[in-house]
Design a protein around this motif. Sequence first.
Motif, PDB file in Angstrom:
ATOM      1  N   TYR A  89       0.827  -1.194   0.000  1.00  0.00           N
ATOM      2  CA  TYR A  89       0.000   0.000   0.000  1.00  0.00           C
ATOM      3  C   TYR A  89       0.869   1.255   0.000  1.00  0.00           C
ATOM      4  N   PHE A  90       0.475   2.231  -0.812  1.00  0.00           N
ATOM      5  CA  PHE A  90       1.141   3.539  -0.779  1.00  0.00           C
ATOM      6  C   PHE A  90       0.243   4.504  -0.008  1.00  0.00           C
ATOM      7  N   LYS A  91       0.831   5.082   1.047  1.00  0.00           N
ATOM      8  CA  LYS A  91       0.056   5.951   1.935  1.00  0.00           C
ATOM      9  C   LYS A  91      -0.568   7.114   1.164  1.00  0.00           C
ATOM     10  N   GLY A  92      -1.841   7.382   1.443  1.00  0.00           N
ATOM     11  CA  GLY A  92      -2.503   8.524   0.819  1.00  0.00           C
ATOM     12  C   GLY A  92      -3.582   8.116  -0.174  1.00  0.00           C
ATOM     13  N   ILE A  93      -3.516   6.879  -0.666  1.00  0.00           N
ATOM     14  CA  ILE A  93      -4.515   6.425  -1.646  1.00  0.00           C
ATOM     15  C   ILE A  93      -5.742   5.906  -0.905  1.00  0.00           C
ATOM     16  N   LYS A 136       6.745   9.819  -2.424  1.00  0.00           N
ATOM     17  CA  LYS A 136       6.717  11.281  -2.222  1.00  0.00           C
ATOM     18  C   LYS A 136       5.682  11.935  -3.139  1.00  0.00           C
ATOM     19  N   ALA A 137       5.632  11.498  -4.409  1.00  0.00           N
ATOM     20  CA  ALA A 137       4.682  12.114  -5.353  1.00  0.00           C
ATOM     21  C   ALA A 137       3.246  11.870  -4.886  1.00  0.00           C
ATOM     22  N   ILE A 138       2.986  10.668  -4.377  1.00  0.00           N
ATOM     23  CA  ILE A 138       1.630  10.380  -3.889  1.00  0.00           C
ATOM     24  C   ILE A 138       1.338  11.236  -2.649  1.00  0.00           C
ATOM     25  N   ALA A 139       2.323  11.331  -1.751  1.00  0.00           N
ATOM     26  CA  ALA A 139       2.131  12.152  -0.540  1.00  0.00           C
ATOM     27  C   ALA A 139       1.894  13.614  -0.919  1.00  0.00           C
ATOM     28  N   ASP A 140       2.561  14.074  -1.992  1.00  0.00           N
ATOM     29  CA  ASP A 140       2.397  15.467  -2.445  1.00  0.00           C
ATOM     30  C   ASP A 140       1.175  15.635  -3.351  1.00  0.00           C
ATOM     31  N   LYS A 141       0.419  14.553  -3.553  1.00  0.00           N
ATOM     32  CA  LYS A 141      -0.799  14.569  -4.365  1.00  0.00           C
ATOM     33  C   LYS A 141      -0.524  14.969  -5.813  1.00  0.00           C
ATOM     34  N   GLN A 142       0.602  14.530  -6.332  1.00  0.00           N
ATOM     35  CA  GLN A 142       0.983  14.785  -7.729  1.00  0.00           C
ATOM     36  C   GLN A 142       0.936  13.438  -8.452  1.00  0.00           C
ATOM     37  N   VAL A 143      -0.186  13.112  -9.076  1.00  0.00           N
ATOM     38  CA  VAL A 143      -0.373  11.763  -9.619  1.00  0.00           C
ATOM     39  C   VAL A 143      -1.132  11.800 -10.947  1.00  0.00           C
ATOM     40  N   THR A 144      -1.213  10.639 -11.615  1.00  0.00           N
ATOM     41  CA  THR A 144      -2.009  10.549 -12.847  1.00  0.00           C
ATOM     42  C   THR A 144      -3.495  10.435 -12.495  1.00  0.00           C
ATOM     43  N   ALA A 145      -4.340  10.571 -13.542  1.00  0.00           N
ATOM     44  CA  ALA A 145      -5.785  10.719 -13.317  1.00  0.00           C
ATOM     45  C   ALA A 145      -6.397   9.557 -12.534  1.00  0.00           C
ATOM     46  N   ASP A 146      -5.967   8.326 -12.831  1.00  0.00           N
ATOM     47  CA  ASP A 146      -6.572   7.171 -12.144  1.00  0.00           C
ATOM     48  C   ASP A 146      -6.340   7.241 -10.642  1.00  0.00           C
ATOM     49  N   LEU A 147      -5.133   7.664 -10.229  1.00  0.00           N
ATOM     50  CA  LEU A 147      -4.847   7.760  -8.802  1.00  0.00           C
ATOM     51  C   LEU A 147      -5.486   9.020  -8.197  1.00  0.00           C
ATOM     52  N   ALA A 148      -5.571  10.090  -9.012  1.00  0.00           N
ATOM     53  CA  ALA A 148      -6.165  11.338  -8.502  1.00  0.00           C
ATOM     54  C   ALA A 148      -7.602  11.078  -8.036  1.00  0.00           C
ATOM     55  N   GLU A 149      -8.282  10.138  -8.700  1.00  0.00           N
ATOM     56  CA  GLU A 149      -9.655   9.800  -8.282  1.00  0.00           C
ATOM     57  C   GLU A 149      -9.682   9.170  -6.893  1.00  0.00           C
ATOM     58  N   MET A 150      -8.550   8.635  -6.467  1.00  0.00           N
ATOM     59  CA  MET A 150      -8.513   7.929  -5.170  1.00  0.00           C
ATOM     60  C   MET A 150      -7.784   8.732  -4.095  1.00  0.00           C
ATOM     61  N   ILE A 151      -7.373   9.967  -4.447  1.00  0.00           N
ATOM     62  CA  ILE A 151      -6.652  10.787  -3.464  1.00  0.00           C
ATOM     63  C   ILE A 151      -7.348  12.148  -3.389  1.00  0.00           C
ATOM     64  N   PRO A 152      -8.072  12.419  -2.328  1.00  0.00           N
ATOM     65  CA  PRO A 152      -8.812  13.681  -2.246  1.00  0.00           C
ATOM     66  C   PRO A 152      -7.872  14.879  -2.422  1.00  0.00           C
ATOM     67  N   GLY A 153      -8.261  15.794  -3.310  1.00  0.00           N
ATOM     68  CA  GLY A 153      -7.499  17.026  -3.513  1.00  0.00           C
ATOM     69  C   GLY A 153      -6.267  16.876  -4.387  1.00  0.00           C
ATOM     70  N   ALA A 154      -6.096  15.697  -5.023  1.00  0.00           N
ATOM     71  CA  ALA A 154      -4.874  15.484  -5.809  1.00  0.00           C
ATOM     72  C   ALA A 154      -4.956  16.138  -7.182  1.00  0.00           C
ATOM     73  N   ALA A 155      -3.774  16.582  -7.675  1.00  0.00           N
ATOM     74  CA  ALA A 155      -3.686  17.092  -9.048  1.00  0.00           C
ATOM     75  C   ALA A 155      -3.671  15.899  -9.995  1.00  0.00           C
TER      76      ALA A 155
END
Length: 407
Positions: free
Chosen positions: A124-128, A372-391
């Motif tokens: 698991y990657f924290k933040g998802i 780090k990118a996931i923690a900073d909410k800098q991800v592709t669209a599929d992950l952005a749907e699973m991370i509130p407030g992500a770019a």
Amino acid sequence: MSEGTPITMTAQGLRVPDFPIIPHIIGDGSGPDIWRAAQRVIDAAVSAAYGDARRLVWQEVLAGQKAYDQLNTWLPQSTLDAFRSLLVGIKGPLTTPVGGGIRSLNVALRQGLDLYCCVRPVRYFKGIETPVKDPSLVDMVIFRENTEDIYAGVELQSGTPEAQTFFNWLSDCFPKLANKVRFPDTSGFGVKPVSREGTERLVRAAIQYAVAHRRPSVTLVHKGNIMKFTEGAFRDWGYELARREFGAEPIGKGPWCRLPNGIVIKDCICDAFLQEILIHPKDHSVIATLNLNGDYCSDALAAQVGGIGIAPGANINYKTGHAVFEATHGTAPALAGLDKANPCSFLLSAEMMLRYIGWHEAADRIVSAIEKAIADKQVTADLAEMIPGAASLSTSAFGDALIARLA
Ligand code: NAD
């Protein structure tokens, strides 16, 4: 630029030069988008870890649609030869030819190189945000048998003379078994070979992995209560191997047993296991299972931690050293050419490849950049749907975001 040299297998294990030639298949659909971003990240991670002292020398080999368009064959012999002689390579997703002479390119590669272990770590990657309450409890590595079971391709199509011949033979030789076939005239038939050798080499690899990585347990996942002579034999042979080669002693009356170093070998029926991974994920660490069960369990576990966009995989023959690392998702055709696909599955497969060749510093950098990118909410669209407030970044911008976090 130095020319590369091949990785070789010696009695002591892999011999990896500083500039190894790595054959790679770019893949179909969104494969090229993913490759463009991922190659930059992998090369930057190696460079950040070792400067000019080490570099992967990429050698493209063809498979899938690109091979078909250029060479009129889905899997050229030259590609198999390259993986055979260069030992370690990586591939993107491939279209499964419809109605062609080849059942699946992935299966053909695995069988052609006898890559008997499909290794799929699930973490698991924290933040998802995922469908389960506490996905951080999932930390498993699946060892799926890759060459046997119903996937071996011993199948006969309903209505063909071959299916009829098979049924006639069954009726002549095993009339009691033939009586169990409810509608013989319209049945297709599949044979499920499961051997002692095939089981032992898979379970051995799983236990060795558990020992090397100080994992607490190995669970043999099977459906032996129903398929006694295939899946049941897998369980029995697995336990036998643990006792014979690893000195396991029974716990209580058995069949669970414990290695001298404390690792527990246990088993679980596959349907119950699919509940277990939801209810008691902490109780399972390394999983050894047959081909079809492994397919189902991998996807179910991947969904628990954030989906197939981040699920890596490797197909390995630990005896010969041959290994093909792969993104486990398909070609995502709807995203092809849009620069939107998530390259994490491919990158985490590359991370596995770097560890396999002993380049751990570069591997660590890739994982830490993704964290780090996931923690900073800098991800592709599929992950952005699973991370509130992500770019929601493009594939290439996500690649840049990772490179910026490699140091
Ligand atoms: P798929 O994995 O391509 O797509 C399933 C879903 O996941 C889609 O919504 C897709 O957009 C999404 N998805 C997949 N990868 C993604 C990524 N990297 N980033 C973001 N979203 C992603 O599965 P499919 O649609 O069933 O299959 C498409 C083709 O791929 C078929 O030809 C199939 O045979 C092939 N396939 C190949 C492999 C492989 O090469 N290992 C594995 C599975 C399927």
